[in-house]
Design an enzyme around this catalytic site. Structure first.
Site, mmCIF file in Angstrom:
data_model
loop_
_atom_site.group_PDB
_atom_site.id
_atom_site.type_symbol
_atom_site.label_atom_id
_atom_site.label_comp_id
_atom_site.label_asym_id
_atom_site.label_seq_id
_atom_site.Cartn_x
_atom_site.Cartn_y
_atom_site.Cartn_z
ATOM 1 C CG PHE A 39 -3.280 0.925 -10.155
ATOM 2 C CD1 PHE A 39 -3.551 -0.385 -9.794
ATOM 3 C CD2 PHE A 39 -3.069 1.851 -9.138
ATOM 4 C CE1 PHE A 39 -3.616 -0.770 -8.456
ATOM 5 C CE2 PHE A 39 -3.132 1.484 -7.797
ATOM 6 C CZ PHE A 39 -3.414 0.172 -7.458
ATOM 7 C CD GLN B 40 -4.024 10.538 -4.627
ATOM 8 O OE1 GLN B 40 -3.361 9.655 -4.107
ATOM 9 N NE2 GLN B 40 -3.962 10.805 -5.919
ATOM 10 C CG HIS C 296 -7.417 6.056 -2.472
ATOM 11 N ND1 HIS C 296 -8.489 5.255 -2.812
ATOM 12 C CD2 HIS C 296 -6.313 5.462 -2.991
ATOM 13 C CE1 HIS C 296 -8.037 4.223 -3.514
ATOM 14 N NE2 HIS C 296 -6.723 4.327 -3.635
ATOM 15 C CG LEU D 110 -6.321 2.433 0.341
ATOM 16 C CD1 LEU D 110 -6.687 3.880 0.066
ATOM 17 C CD2 LEU D 110 -4.965 2.122 -0.245
ATOM 18 C CD GLU E 83 -6.153 3.700 -8.578
ATOM 19 O OE1 GLU E 83 -5.956 4.546 -7.683
ATOM 20 O OE2 GLU E 83 -5.792 3.853 -9.744
ATOM 21 N NE ARG F 237 -5.004 6.355 -6.283
ATOM 22 C CZ ARG F 237 -3.976 5.889 -5.606
ATOM 23 N NH1 ARG F 237 -3.242 6.714 -4.870
ATOM 24 N NH2 ARG F 237 -3.660 4.619 -5.636
ATOM 25 C CG HIS G 285 -4.162 7.485 -0.282
ATOM 26 N ND1 HIS G 285 -4.072 6.387 0.537
ATOM 27 C CD2 HIS G 285 -3.480 7.168 -1.416
ATOM 28 C CE1 HIS G 285 -3.356 5.453 -0.065
ATOM 29 N NE2 HIS G 285 -2.978 5.906 -1.248
ATOM 30 N NE ARG H 297 0.689 8.699 -4.505
ATOM 31 C CZ ARG H 297 0.305 7.411 -4.396
ATOM 32 N NH1 ARG H 297 0.688 6.524 -5.302
ATOM 33 N NH2 ARG H 297 -0.449 7.028 -3.390
HETATM 34 C C1 LIG Z 1 -2.868 1.873 2.712
HETATM 35 C C2 LIG Z 1 -1.947 2.457 1.683
HETATM 36 C C3 LIG Z 1 -1.703 1.774 0.514
HETATM 37 C C4 LIG Z 1 -0.846 2.321 -0.452
HETATM 38 N N1 LIG Z 1 -0.602 1.611 -1.597
HETATM 39 C C5 LIG Z 1 0.255 2.110 -2.518
HETATM 40 C C6 LIG Z 1 0.565 1.370 -3.698
HETATM 41 O O1 LIG Z 1 0.072 0.263 -3.906
HETATM 42 N N2 LIG Z 1 1.423 1.921 -4.583
HETATM 43 C C7 LIG Z 1 1.994 3.132 -4.396
HETATM 44 O O2 LIG Z 1 2.771 3.560 -5.245
HETATM 45 N N3 LIG Z 1 1.742 3.842 -3.267
HETATM 46 C C8 LIG Z 1 0.899 3.361 -2.328
HETATM 47 N N4 LIG Z 1 0.646 4.079 -1.188
HETATM 48 C C9 LIG Z 1 1.426 5.292 -0.930
HETATM 49 C C10 LIG Z 1 2.808 4.913 -0.429
HETATM 50 O O3 LIG Z 1 2.735 3.757 0.365
HETATM 51 C C11 LIG Z 1 3.471 6.016 0.394
HETATM 52 O O4 LIG Z 1 3.379 7.223 -0.284
HETATM 53 C C12 LIG Z 1 4.935 5.703 0.605
HETATM 54 O O5 LIG Z 1 5.061 4.425 1.187
HETATM 55 C C13 LIG Z 1 5.676 6.720 1.450
HETATM 56 O O6 LIG Z 1 6.982 6.239 1.638
HETATM 57 P P1 LIG Z 1 8.142 7.116 2.287
HETATM 58 O O7 LIG Z 1 9.362 6.285 2.248
HETATM 59 O O8 LIG Z 1 8.162 8.446 1.666
HETATM 60 O O9 LIG Z 1 7.661 7.314 3.796
HETATM 61 P P2 LIG Z 1 7.067 6.309 4.873
HETATM 62 O O10 LIG Z 1 6.959 4.909 4.392
HETATM 63 O O11 LIG Z 1 5.849 6.988 5.378
HETATM 64 O O12 LIG Z 1 8.165 6.297 5.991
HETATM 65 C C14 LIG Z 1 8.411 7.413 6.787
HETATM 66 C C15 LIG Z 1 9.520 7.070 7.748
HETATM 67 O O13 LIG Z 1 9.923 8.264 8.414
HETATM 68 C C16 LIG Z 1 10.021 8.023 9.804
HETATM 69 N N5 LIG Z 1 9.828 9.300 10.478
HETATM 70 C C17 LIG Z 1 8.843 10.184 10.303
HETATM 71 N N6 LIG Z 1 9.027 11.252 11.092
HETATM 72 C C18 LIG Z 1 10.152 11.022 11.790
HETATM 73 C C19 LIG Z 1 10.868 11.743 12.793
HETATM 74 N N7 LIG Z 1 10.438 12.914 13.226
HETATM 75 N N8 LIG Z 1 11.984 11.202 13.320
HETATM 76 C C20 LIG Z 1 12.422 9.982 12.903
HETATM 77 N N9 LIG Z 1 11.796 9.270 11.950
HETATM 78 C C21 LIG Z 1 10.678 9.780 11.408
HETATM 79 C C22 LIG Z 1 8.951 6.992 10.065
HETATM 80 O O14 LIG Z 1 9.193 6.330 11.274
HETATM 81 C C23 LIG Z 1 9.125 6.095 8.850
HETATM 82 O O15 LIG Z 1 10.191 5.209 9.061
HETATM 83 C C24 LIG Z 1 -0.233 3.559 -0.227
HETATM 84 C C25 LIG Z 1 -0.487 4.247 0.957
HETATM 85 C C26 LIG Z 1 -1.347 3.710 1.898
HETATM 86 C C27 LIG Z 1 -1.632 4.478 3.134
#
Ligand SMILES: Cc1cc2nc3c(=O)[nH]c(=O)nc-3n(C[C@H](O)[C@H](O)[C@H](O)COP(=O)(O)OP(=O)(O)OC[C@H]3O[C@@H](n4cnc5c(N)ncnc54)[C@H](O)[C@@H]3O)c2cc1C
Length: 589
Positions: free
Chosen positions: A122, A235, A237, A251, A254, A285, A350, A385
């Protein structure tokens, strides 16, 4: 008369059921605290499920030379040295263990011929480091954590939106919000709260993020008095879809470049040769996104304002096996067969590198009893990142926040007091859009805000664009507090959006003000009026905080000096070399 609401009492309340929230819940429950998880959508639908390319961790399964030290050095360099080095150290050391634990809990990773977890290259990682499941890694991660969390007895409330952290003096006492179906109010009383609410990509017009990414948790933390760091660092992407218009921003992982995908401009030139001849398509990125932007500005863009990404040379079978989602995505959404034709791509917003400031070891914010993990927390990634570093971030710091929040909660002999005035104040904020005079439409305000951010604080920024952006953001902020929606609290997305807007406009203000303060270019923050790095600014974080008068304050806070042992690690570790990595993948360049 005060408005009625339901009260649910727990020890540790976790807001968010993405990878960070689920991992925190498992750790908190295991530490013996009663643990409650709340999310806006259904369990399993959090943004994490969209993650594609993989989880970065120095397992050394395919490149034996890989080590936590190399991962540490890559992450620091990729982040423009603005990262909290202690977070990076813990992260690089603990990520392999957290991934192996996932495997023990049932995650089915792609395998090496010897049967170990397979790892792919990556951007800006020196070695093949990303544990993956084709290009559906997030789905497997969420499925595994969710099964485990339910098995260990975590209590889950789905389709609730929490909108206000409740405090007893200076410490946290719980959170208040509403049920998304019928709009009924609910208070979660808790001794500790972990924010795991993800990022805020929805602040921009073109984004890879889901509808949930409105930055609620970060804005709630700010309102509760927590400090936010590096908010200017968002960021872009390099590779989002650009055509047809309905899919703009989605997306293109990568992993396509990790699997040997080549970037070309309208003249068929491999332009990365010019911008980063050492790392080429696997540069970080920020560099690749800027390179595409520059090619477009120079008139060498693809027909819809991007570049061509070509992986056809890997052959149909390989592409369908290693990039099944990309194959389907382009076939179904754009009528393009990526085994035969190149993809048209352009930068898309992203990821948020900035966020709630936490203590590296514990995930504690600057408010007692309030913790943060995952994308909502700042510090680990610095100015940029690296791909794959988010999923391992969720696992490492989710587990830490869960453990330490439980420890904090268990030390309290009783629940903090709930201040009814704070709850009724939030009820007034929530109900204002139902009673405001006038016709202000929340969707129109959101559209204007997204446009203001895209144009004012986009991939290329100047003092003038940011100042104009700030003006427009503050105008949206004023309009957000005056919107009017029809109907009641039940099943009312416009009403939900009206509250989201207050979060979004606050974070937009923090991004723009912080970007104005950082008068240099570093990582994702590209100031064309200050195109170079400035040494002094490389040693400070920009911190946004709420002042006693309610206005936003911005200050520069020096980074802790890095210990000598870690400085040595940086000196010794070798930077990634594209041709070497691709040769190991069996590809001649
Ligand atoms: C298309 C895509 C592909 C990606 N691929 C990769 C990858 O291959 N590798 C990598 O390392 N990263 C990747 N990323 C980045 C990574 O997926 C995210 O940064 C990460 O999943 C965020 O996880 P999190 O647990 O912090 O939050 P999230 O998974 O965003 O979860 C947030 C949670 O908070 C809840 N929530 C939010 N606000 C409230 C509220 N007010 N009240 C109650 N609940 C709330 C939501 O319902 C959800 O359950 C990718 C991102 C995208 C968009």
């Amino acid at each position: 008369m005060s408005t009625p609401y339901e009260t649910i009492t727990t020890d540790v309340l976790i807001i968010g059921a993405g990878g960070a929230g689920l991992r925190a819940a498992i750790a908190s429950q295991a530490a013996g605290a009663k643990t409650t998880l709340v999310c806006k959508s259904l369990l399993g639908k959090a943004h994490t499920v969209m993650a594609e390319g993989g989880i970065a961790c120095a397992l050394g399964n395919v490149d034996k030379e890989d080590s936590w030290k190399a991962h540490f050095a890559d992450t620091m360099r990729g982040g423009g040295m603005l990262n909290q080095w202690r977070m990076v150290e813990l992260f690089a050391k603990e990520a392999p263990e957290r991934v192996l634990e996932l495997e023990q809990w049932g995650a089915v990773f792609d395998r090496t011929p010897e049967g170990y977890i397979s790892q792919r290259p990556f951007g800006a990682h020196s070695y093949r480091r990303l544990a993956h499941v084709g290009d559906r890694t997030g789905l497997e991660l969420i499925r595994t954590l969710q099964d485990h969390a339910v098995r260990v007895g975590v209590e889950v409330y789905m389709e609730y939106t929490l909108t206000r952290l409740v405090k007893d003096g200076e410490r946290i006492a719980g959170a208040f919000g509403y049920r998304r179906d019928d709009g009924r109010y609910v208070l979660f009383r808790a001794k500790a709260v972990i924010l795991a609410t993800g990022g805020w990509g929805k602040l921009y017009q073109v984004t890879s993020n889901s509808w949930e990414s409105t930055g609620d948790g970060c804005a709630m933390a700010y309102e509760a008095g927590a400090e936010l760091i590096d908010m200017e660092m968002v960021q872009f992407h390099p590779t989002g879809m650009v055509w047809p218009p309905g899919v703009k921003g989605i997306l293109v992982t990568e992993a396509v470049r990790g699997e040997g995908g080549l970037l070309r401009n309208a003249n068929g030139e491999r332009f990365m040769e010019k911008y980063d001849p050492v790392k080429m398509e696997l540069s970080s990125r920020d560099v690749v996104a800027r390179s595409i932007y520059k090619e477009v500005q120079a008139g060498r863009g693809s027909p819809h304002g991007g570049a061509w990404l070509d992986v056809t040379h890997r052959g149909g079978d390989y592409i369908r096996r290693k990039l099944p989602s990309m194959y389907e995505q382009f076939l179904k959404l754009a009528d393009i067969d990526i085994t035969k034709e190149p993809m048209e791509v352009a930068p898309t917003i992203h990821y948020a590198m900035g966020g709630v400031k936490t203590t590296p070891e514990t995930g504690a914010s600057t408010v007692a009893g309030l913790y943060a993990a995952g994308e909502v927390a700042g510090g680990l990634h610095g100015a940029n990142r690296l791909g794959g570093n988010s999923l391992s971030d969720l696992l490492v710091f989710g587990a830490r926040a869960g453990y330490y929040a439980a420890e904090y909660a268990q030390k309290l002999t009783e629940h903090p007091r709930v201040d009814e005035a704070q709850i009724q104040d939030e009820v007034r904020t929530l109900e204002a859009p139902l009673t405001n005079p006038g016709v202000g439409n929340p969707y129109a305000v959101m559209e204007d805000l997204q446009k203001a951010m895209q144009e004012g604080a986009g991939i290329a920024r100047t003092e003038a664009s940011l100042k104009k952006g700030l003006e427009r953001v503050l105008e949206s902020q004023g309009r957000a507090s005056r919107v009017r929606v029809a109907g009641t609290r039940a099943f009312n997305p416009a009403w939900n959006t009206a509250r989201d807007l207050l979060f979004m406009t606050r974070l937009a203000e923090a991004i723009v003000r912080s970007a104005l303060e950082r008068k240099e270019s570093r990582g994702g923050h590209w100031r064309t009026d200050f195109p170079d790095r400035v040494d002094g600014l490389g040693k400070v974080n920009i911190v946004a905080f709420k002042q006693p008068d309610g206005k936003m304050g911005i200050k520069q806070v020096p980074l802790a000096p890095m210990p000598e042992a870690l400085t040595k690690v940086l000196e010794v570790a070798k930077p990634p070399e594209y041709r070497e990595i691709m040769a190991k993948q069996g590809l001649k360049q």
